[in-house]
Design a protein around this motif. Structure first.
Motif, PDB file in Angstrom:
ATOM      1  N   ASP A  94       0.379  -1.563   0.048  1.00 41.52           N
ATOM      2  CA  ASP A  94       0.146   0.309  -0.014  1.00 41.52           C
ATOM      3  C   ASP A  94       1.314   1.261   0.031  1.00 41.52           C
ATOM      4  N   VAL A  95       0.563   2.164  -1.120  1.00 41.89           N
ATOM      5  CA  VAL A  95       1.712   2.884  -1.852  1.00 41.89           C
ATOM      6  C   VAL A  95       1.940   4.191  -0.563  1.00 41.89           C
ATOM      7  N   THR A  96       0.222   4.102   0.039  1.00 44.08           N
ATOM      8  CA  THR A  96      -0.176   5.516   1.368  1.00 44.08           C
ATOM      9  C   THR A  96       0.534   5.353   2.649  1.00 44.08           C
ATOM     10  N   GLY A  97       0.850   3.840   2.621  1.00 48.12           N
ATOM     11  CA  GLY A  97       2.012   4.279   3.871  1.00 48.12           C
ATOM     12  C   GLY A  97       3.643   4.780   3.470  1.00 48.12           C
ATOM     13  N   PHE A  98       3.859   5.417   2.751  1.00 45.74           N
ATOM     14  CA  PHE A  98       4.825   5.903   2.216  1.00 45.74           C
ATOM     15  C   PHE A  98       4.481   7.525   2.011  1.00 45.74           C
ATOM     16  N   ILE A  99       5.954   8.193   2.103  1.00 41.64           N
ATOM     17  CA  ILE A  99       6.017   9.718   1.346  1.00 41.64           C
ATOM     18  C   ILE A  99       6.699   9.719   0.248  1.00 41.64           C
ATOM     19  N   HIS A 100       7.379   8.702  -0.659  1.00 43.27           N
ATOM     20  CA  HIS A 100       7.355   9.335  -1.947  1.00 43.27           C
ATOM     21  C   HIS A 100       8.403   7.931  -2.292  1.00 43.27           C
ATOM     22  N   PRO A 101       7.619   6.518  -2.444  1.00 45.80           N
ATOM     23  CA  PRO A 101       7.998   5.140  -2.454  1.00 45.80           C
ATOM     24  C   PRO A 101       8.978   5.245  -4.205  1.00 45.80           C
ATOM     25  N   ARG A 102       9.939   4.352  -4.084  1.00 48.13           N
ATOM     26  CA  ARG A 102      10.667   4.462  -5.251  1.00 48.13           C
ATOM     27  C   ARG A 102      10.914   2.338  -5.386  1.00 48.13           C
ATOM     28  N   VAL A 103      11.486   2.312  -6.014  1.00 50.82           N
ATOM     29  CA  VAL A 103      11.678   0.481  -6.099  1.00 50.82           C
ATOM     30  C   VAL A 103      12.858   0.550  -6.905  1.00 50.82           C
ATOM     31  N   GLU A 104      13.431  -0.674  -6.187  1.00 46.24           N
ATOM     32  CA  GLU A 104      14.531  -0.801  -6.943  1.00 46.24           C
ATOM     33  C   GLU A 104      15.204  -2.164  -7.314  1.00 46.24           C
ATOM     34  N   PRO A 105      15.706  -2.993  -7.878  1.00 44.03           N
ATOM     35  CA  PRO A 105      16.279  -4.353  -8.459  1.00 44.03           C
ATOM     36  C   PRO A 105      17.558  -4.774  -8.045  1.00 44.03           C
ATOM     37  N   GLU A 106      17.531  -5.783  -6.594  1.00 44.61           N
ATOM     38  CA  GLU A 106      18.386  -5.750  -5.392  1.00 44.61           C
ATOM     39  C   GLU A 106      18.359  -7.467  -6.291  1.00 44.61           C
ATOM     40  N   VAL A 107      19.390  -7.933  -5.459  1.00 44.27           N
ATOM     41  CA  VAL A 107      19.959  -9.534  -5.512  1.00 44.27           C
ATOM     42  C   VAL A 107      20.170  -9.708  -3.587  1.00 44.27           C
ATOM     43  N   ALA A 108      19.518 -10.464  -3.473  1.00 42.99           N
ATOM     44  CA  ALA A 108      19.444 -11.087  -1.374  1.00 42.99           C
ATOM     45  C   ALA A 108      20.350 -12.277  -1.567  1.00 42.99           C
ATOM     46  N   THR A 230      21.227  -0.908 -10.551  1.00 45.24           N
ATOM     47  CA  THR A 230      20.689   0.050 -11.192  1.00 45.24           C
ATOM     48  C   THR A 230      19.618   0.957 -10.152  1.00 45.24           C
ATOM     49  N   ALA A 231      19.061   2.410 -10.876  1.00 40.28           N
ATOM     50  CA  ALA A 231      19.432   3.239 -10.114  1.00 40.28           C
ATOM     51  C   ALA A 231      17.558   3.097  -9.827  1.00 40.28           C
ATOM     52  N   ALA A 232      16.897   3.858  -9.078  1.00 38.39           N
ATOM     53  CA  ALA A 232      15.374   3.565  -8.216  1.00 38.39           C
ATOM     54  C   ALA A 232      14.618   4.121  -9.156  1.00 38.39           C
ATOM     55  N   VAL A 233      13.045   3.827  -9.688  1.00 40.88           N
ATOM     56  CA  VAL A 233      12.211   4.130 -10.078  1.00 40.88           C
ATOM     57  C   VAL A 233      11.104   4.548  -8.517  1.00 40.88           C
ATOM     58  N   PRO A 234      10.180   5.862  -8.872  1.00 39.71           N
ATOM     59  CA  PRO A 234       8.995   5.438  -8.651  1.00 39.71           C
ATOM     60  C   PRO A 234       7.956   5.024  -8.621  1.00 39.71           C
ATOM     61  N   LEU A 235       7.653   5.150  -7.299  1.00 42.51           N
ATOM     62  CA  LEU A 235       6.538   4.009  -7.822  1.00 42.51           C
ATOM     63  C   LEU A 235       4.942   4.225  -7.261  1.00 42.51           C
ATOM     64  N   ARG A 236       3.751   4.214  -8.675  1.00 41.68           N
ATOM     65  CA  ARG A 236       3.437   5.063  -7.992  1.00 41.68           C
ATOM     66  C   ARG A 236       1.629   3.530  -7.931  1.00 41.68           C
ATOM     67  N   ALA A 237       0.398   3.859  -7.135  1.00 42.10           N
ATOM     68  CA  ALA A 237      -0.774   3.317  -7.086  1.00 42.10           C
ATOM     69  C   ALA A 237      -0.334   2.632  -8.028  1.00 42.10           C
ATOM     70  N   GLY A 238      -0.954   1.053  -8.638  1.00 42.98           N
ATOM     71  CA  GLY A 238      -1.697   0.585  -9.630  1.00 42.98           C
ATOM     72  C   GLY A 238      -0.900  -0.116 -10.725  1.00 42.98           C
ATOM     73  N   VAL A 239       0.700   0.517 -10.672  1.00 37.25           N
ATOM     74  CA  VAL A 239       1.483  -0.822 -11.181  1.00 37.25           C
ATOM     75  C   VAL A 239       2.165  -2.174 -10.841  1.00 37.25           C
ATOM     76  N   ARG A 240       1.974  -3.302 -11.582  1.00 34.21           N
ATOM     77  CA  ARG A 240       2.933  -4.505 -10.869  1.00 34.21           C
ATOM     78  C   ARG A 240       4.576  -4.053 -11.327  1.00 34.21           C
ATOM     79  N   VAL A 241       5.201  -4.652 -10.519  1.00 32.23           N
ATOM     80  CA  VAL A 241       6.665  -3.691 -10.190  1.00 32.23           C
ATOM     81  C   VAL A 241       7.081  -5.606 -10.532  1.00 32.23           C
ATOM     82  N   ARG A 242       7.944  -6.249 -11.019  1.00 31.94           N
ATOM     83  CA  ARG A 242       9.207  -6.959 -11.359  1.00 31.94           C
ATOM     84  C   ARG A 242      10.330  -6.823 -11.600  1.00 31.94           C
TER      85      ARG A 242
END
Ligand code: OOG
Ligand code: MG
Length: 257
Positions: A94-108, A230-242
């Motif tokens: 839920d993006v409303t729990g965040f201020i200006h969320p971004r997503v980025e790909p990682e290796v765990a 890579t650089a992070a990308v702004p996250l908006r409600a409604g999208v699917r991130v992979r």
């Protein structure tokens, strides 16, 4: 100079995260250096532990040039991960729990038993049981996603949430795997694990070394995020991130509001 009020700064940043409300940067005014900033981070995460969250791992930040350039800070940093930050693979955030969320790909990495202080550091495959593609959701608590090195350290390196894809045994080479970040099936970022300190295995050495300076030892069973390729990308409600990492597969999350 008056000693910075670690507890007060930690409380301010905790409230900022809890209410998803940005605050001004704190380090310059409070005279926070890097060591004091890590003390704030420990106190900040302690608020979460006091509410019943558990420490489940460690994350590296700014291990790639793309990330350093994006935020204008060029030192490797580390932060703490708790169980409440974990979102199941394929789940929703839920993006409303965040201020200006971004997503980025990682290796765990899934950590195995690490050497005691003073013991020789063994092979990477002794220390790491499995690897996985991952997504990190970062959310600076500072206005305009702008901060100095001690500011971002104090703010638990912008940690917000994370998604871990399926675990695989450690492949032969980890140093040059293709990395993609997709938003609604469209490629938003392309990179390589080589961007992570030349080889993401190096991120673990740095994590052990840098966290060790502040008395934090990595634990068996912990998750370790090596830092975005890579650089992070702004996250908006409604999208699917992979996020997809060659040989490892993908991790995904849907943003809702
Ligand atoms: C700091 C956190 C950086 C990474 O993977 O490099 C980080 C930020 O960009 O706000 O998590
Ligand atoms: Mg990250």
């Amino acid at each position: 100079m008056i000693a910075p009020d670690i507890a007060q700064i930690a409380a301010t940043l905790d409230r900022a995260a809890d209410t998803a409300t940005a605050v001004p940067q704190v380090a310059a005014e409070a005279g926070l250096d890097v060591d004091a900033a890590y003390a704030v981070q420990a106190a900040l995460v302690q608020h979460r532990l006091d509410r019943g969250e558990r420490l489940v791992g460690l994350k590296m930040g700014l291990t790639s040039k793309a990330k350093m350039a994006q935020v204008g800070v060029d030192e490797v940093i580390w932060g703490r991960l708790t169980d409440a930050m974990r979102v199941p693979d394929g789940g929703t955030v839920d993006v409303t729990g965040f201020i200006h969320p971004r997503v980025e790909p990682e290796v765990a990495f899934l950590l195995d038993r690490l050497p005691e202080p003073g013991e020789p550091v063994g092979d990477f495959t002794d220390a790491v049981r499995a690897v996985a593609p991952a997504i990190e959701l970062i959310d600076s608590r500072y206005a305009n996603f702008t901060f100095s090195l001690p500011d971002v350290i104090a703010d638990n390196t912008s940690a917000g949430a994370f998604v871990i894809g399926p675990w695989s045994p450690v492949p032969d080479g980890l140093e040059n795997l293709g990395v993609l970040l997709e938003i609604d099936g469209r490629v938003a970022q392309v990179g390589s694990t080589a961007a992570i300190l030349g080889d993401p295995r190096r991120a673990l050495d740095e994590g052990i070394r840098l966290a060790g300076r502040h008395g934090v030892r990595l634990r068996e069973g912990w998750v370790f995020l090596a830092g975005a390729a890579t650089a992070a990308v702004p996250l908006r409600a409604g999208v699917r991130v992979r996020a997809v990492v060659e040989k490892l597969g993908g991790a995904s999350v849907r943003a809702v509001s």
